[in-house]
Design a protein around this motif. Structure first.
Motif, PDB file in Angstrom:
ATOM      1  N   GLN A 364       1.103  -1.200   0.310  1.00 21.62           N
ATOM      2  CA  GLN A 364      -0.139  -0.443  -0.287  1.00 21.62           C
ATOM      3  C   GLN A 364       1.402   1.695   0.160  1.00 21.62           C
ATOM      4  OE1 GLN A 364      -3.414   0.355  -0.562  1.00 21.62           O
ATOM      5  NE2 GLN A 364      -2.946  -2.250  -0.569  1.00 21.62           N
ATOM      6  N   VAL A 367       3.035   1.915  -3.399  1.00 16.85           N
ATOM      7  CA  VAL A 367       1.643   1.767  -4.717  1.00 16.85           C
ATOM      8  C   VAL A 367       1.248   3.606  -4.463  1.00 16.85           C
ATOM      9  CG1 VAL A 367       0.455  -0.072  -5.330  1.00 16.85           C
ATOM     10  CG2 VAL A 367      -0.693   1.239  -3.585  1.00 16.85           C
ATOM     11  N   LYS A 394      -3.021  -0.570  -9.062  1.00 16.54           N
ATOM     12  CA  LYS A 394      -4.136  -0.187  -7.159  1.00 16.54           C
ATOM     13  C   LYS A 394      -4.710  -1.014  -7.367  1.00 16.54           C
ATOM     14  CE  LYS A 394      -2.733   4.355  -6.820  1.00 16.54           C
ATOM     15  NZ  LYS A 394      -3.344   6.239  -6.730  1.00 16.54           N
TER      16      LYS A 394
END
Length: 693
Positions: A364, A367, A394
């Motif tokens: 996370q 990205v 994503k």
């Protein structure tokens, strides 16, 4: 070439062979595809050099005399190789004039060129029977003494010439070779090193020649030639005894019987400037039409040129890798490799959960990381593909810890260590196996890719928690190799994977040929969602669509013209698209008019019953062929999909999904989401880490 012209060139003094400017009228329009080629190039006939690969028989049918001999270009498979044929008279012209131009080069260095002995690292015609280069050396050997390279070759006492390919020179240097030539000797080098040895630049090749053979740079000559031609260009310097001439000041020159032009990105033939090299080779007397090559050059008004590289892009092969990229010798069975020791121990559920939590957080972070986005932009270069691919990524990354755990189990790993070999088209395919390997705490080695910065970024991202090793992109598997892992995961063609499995005793998980198509009802044409499916990842990913089917109950009679711009293209990319326009026109497509040379190429045609999907695909990136079809034709195309194992993914709009539901052998995705590849522990229909024994 008529007899008068032939006699003129044969009698030309050696000192004039490269001095006289080739100034003659344009050649003839070819018989094959004359209507299209005349429409594209009405004033200066041009034949794409790919014709000698795609349909050599059609070219040979136009010969005045029956061909009796042919040469093949280098290539991994027969379909990748050009076939260049010659009649009796054509072969004699080739022989006589190639020897003439070679002697003219030697005359720049030696007062009596026919008496200078030669050395050849080029194998003879018995070893290279289809090589035009080997044949040229054999012809030279008929006129002057030539010794072929061997281990017991004695050092010459008088000046000589040495002819070698780049890969022979690099291999000799890497073996510690040293063979000093007498003062006044010259070395003629040709060709590259790709797939044979480590890759080196031309400047590095010259340095190796100086080190291994003791000649100065002015006594090194580069040759430019190909099996499709009968003439060769050389880049000798005017004053070999003067100061060293740097490579950026050296220019290739063809002899007086070969005329050069360029084709620019606007499909215009010019006498000078930057563009694709066009050669009217009168020594190639069986052919009456100039060739347009895939080489990008800067051309001067006197016909001399500098190579600037290949026209952008390699042919599309999805996540493709060739056998030569992996194996040192693809014909050799490698039963003596030595795998790294280790036993797989499955981690506990508690540890798996902890690792999944950590990797979920890292993914996370990645990205959203501006630094990562900059590296993606550096790789893809064009704004729209970067934006689309970040969106796809994503959507692909697991969205929860539970999804990571589920993906880790689904990967079915049974090996403690993996060598991962990414595709050569792009580097993003390794992210899925790399991140899941970190969850499973596997020992991983990655062969270096073209985007080393991305690999370093991943290492920094995992730092302190997990890591992986990197081996050079020049690494090849060969007899006696210490394999850096127990199992191999490779992205390549089906053929490459089978060759690798046959060659090694180690487990191989290979992800082979993959073709993605898109199909929409004509009502969706104006929505442009299909553009993202084709051009995310610049159309170089295996999940990027390579053909768009637009259908209605009755075949749409026309489509509203579209222009699509992904960003500012390089000159090489613009030239590539000029070639693409012609390719599609030659295959019966109507090319949409582009507003600028930065627009991608779109072209459409009505589907003809019996056409195969393979015939409709383009091999060039940033190019989308579009087929107009009725419902019956749509069913026929879907039937083809079920019979072709390479056709693995179909993106569809809502009206098309109903018709596509019976397709059980293909992955269906909504239009606009073809490049979303969920990290589920599977690639397509196979688990990531479950190799066949």
């Amino acid at each position: 070439m008529d007899e008068k012209e032939r006699d003129l060139y044969r009698k030309l003094p050696l000192e004039d062979v490269f001095e006289a400017i080739a100034d003659f009228g344009p050649g003839e329009q070819p018989r094959s595809h004359r209507e299209v080629l005349t429409r594209f190039y009405p004033d200066y006939p041009v034949l794409p050099i790919e014709f000698l690969k795609d349909d050599p028989a059609a070219i040979e049918e136009a010969f005045a005399e029956k061909p009796i001999h042919h040469f093949l270009s280098s290539g991994t498979t027969a379909r990748d190789r050009s076939r260049s044929s010659f009649s009796v008279k054509g072969l004699k012209d080739y022989r006589d004039l190639s020897i003439k131009s070679f002697l003219a080069v030697l005359a720049r260095f030696f007062p009596n060129p026919t008496h200078v002995p030669g050395l050849s690292m080029i194998p003879d015609t018995k070893e290279w029977p289809t090589s035009s280069l080997a044949q040229m050396i054999a012809w030279i050997d008929e006129e002057m003494p030539v010794n072929y390279w061997h281990d017991k070759l004695e050092a010459p006492s008088e000046p000589v010439w040495l002819f070698a390919t780049g890969f022979h020179i690099v291999a000799f240097a890497d073996e510690g070779g040293y063979f000093p030539l007498p003062p006044g000797s010259i070395v003629i080098e040709t060709g590259g090193t790709k797939g044979k040895t480590r890759s080196v630049t031309r400047d590095e090749t010259y340095t190796l020649i100086q080190k291994c053979f003791g000649v100065d740079k002015n006594h090194i000559v580069s040759e430019y030639g190909m099996c499709e031609l009968a003439s060769q260009a050389y880049d000798f310097v005017e004053n070999p005894k003067g100061p060293d001439v740097p490579l950026h000041d050296r220019w290739f020159r063809f002899p007086a019987w070969a005329q050069t032009r360029i084709l620019d990105a606007e499909q215009t033939i010019r006498k000078e400037g930057d563009g694709s090299l066009v050669i009217d080779d009168r020594a190639r007397s069986d052919m009456k039409t100039p060739f347009r090559t895939e080489d990008r050059v800067t051309l001067k008004g006197d016909g001399s040129f500098q190579l600037q590289g290949r026209v952008a892009f390699s042919p599309l092969k999805g996540c493709s890798l060739l056998a030569e990229d992996i194996l040192k010798n693809q014909n050799e069975l490698l039963r003596n490799e030595k795998p790294r020791a280790g036993t797989y121990t499955k981690i506990s559920d508690d540890e798996l959960k902890l690792r999944a939590e950590k990797i979920h957080g890292l993914a996370q972070t990645m990205v959203k990381d501006p630094k990562f986005h900059k590296l993606v932009h550096k790789s893809l270069l064009l704004e729209k593909p970067v934006e689309w691919w970040i969106q796809d990524l994503k959507a692909s990354v697991p969205q929860s810890v539970d999804e990571w755990i589920k993906a880790a189990h689904a990967s079915q790993n049974q090996s403690p260590s993996w060598l991962i070999i990414p595709p050569r088209t792009h580097d993003f395919a390794l992210m899925h196996p790399l991140f899941l390997a970190s969850v499973l705490n596997l020992d991983v080695v990655v062969r270096e890719t073209k985007e080393t910065e991305l690999l370093r970024y991943y290492q920094d991202l995992f730092e302190g928690y997990w890591t992986f090793s990197i081996v050079s992109s020049d690494w090849r598997l060969e007899e006696g190799t210490v394999l850096p892992a127990q199992s191999i995961l490779v992205f390549g063609s089906d053929e490459t994977i089978e060759i690798l499995k046959d060659a090694t005793s180690h487990p191989v998980q290979g992800f082979g040929s993959w073709i993605t198509l898109s199909a929409i009802h004509v009502s969706t044409w104006d929505q442009d969602v299909w553009v993202k499916d084709a051009f995310s990842l610049r159309q170089e990913g295996c999940m990027s669509s390579r053909l768009l089917i637009v259908w209605d109950e009755e075949t749409p009679k026309h489509l509203e013209p579209k222009t699509v711009k992904l960003g500012d293209l390089t000159q090489g990319e613009q030239l590539h698209l000029a070639h693409s326009e012609l390719d599609l026109a030659l295959h019966g497509f109507e090319v949409f008019k582009r507003s600028s040379t930065h627009d991608i190429v779109l072209a459409h045609k009505k589907y003809t019953p019996g056409e195969t999907i393979e015939d409709l695909l383009s091999s060039r990136p940033l190019t989308l062929p579009i087929v107009r079809a009725n419902r019956s034709a749509l069913r026929e195309l879907f039937e083809q999909i079920t019979k072709n194992p390479s056709l693995k993914l179909l993106s569809v709009d809502k009206p098309t999904r109903v018709a596509a539901e019976p397709l059980k052998s293909v992955i269906l995705r909504d239009i606009g989401r073809a490049n979303e590849a969920p990290w589920t522990g599977w690639h397509g229909t196979d688990p990531l880490f479950f190799p066949e024994d």
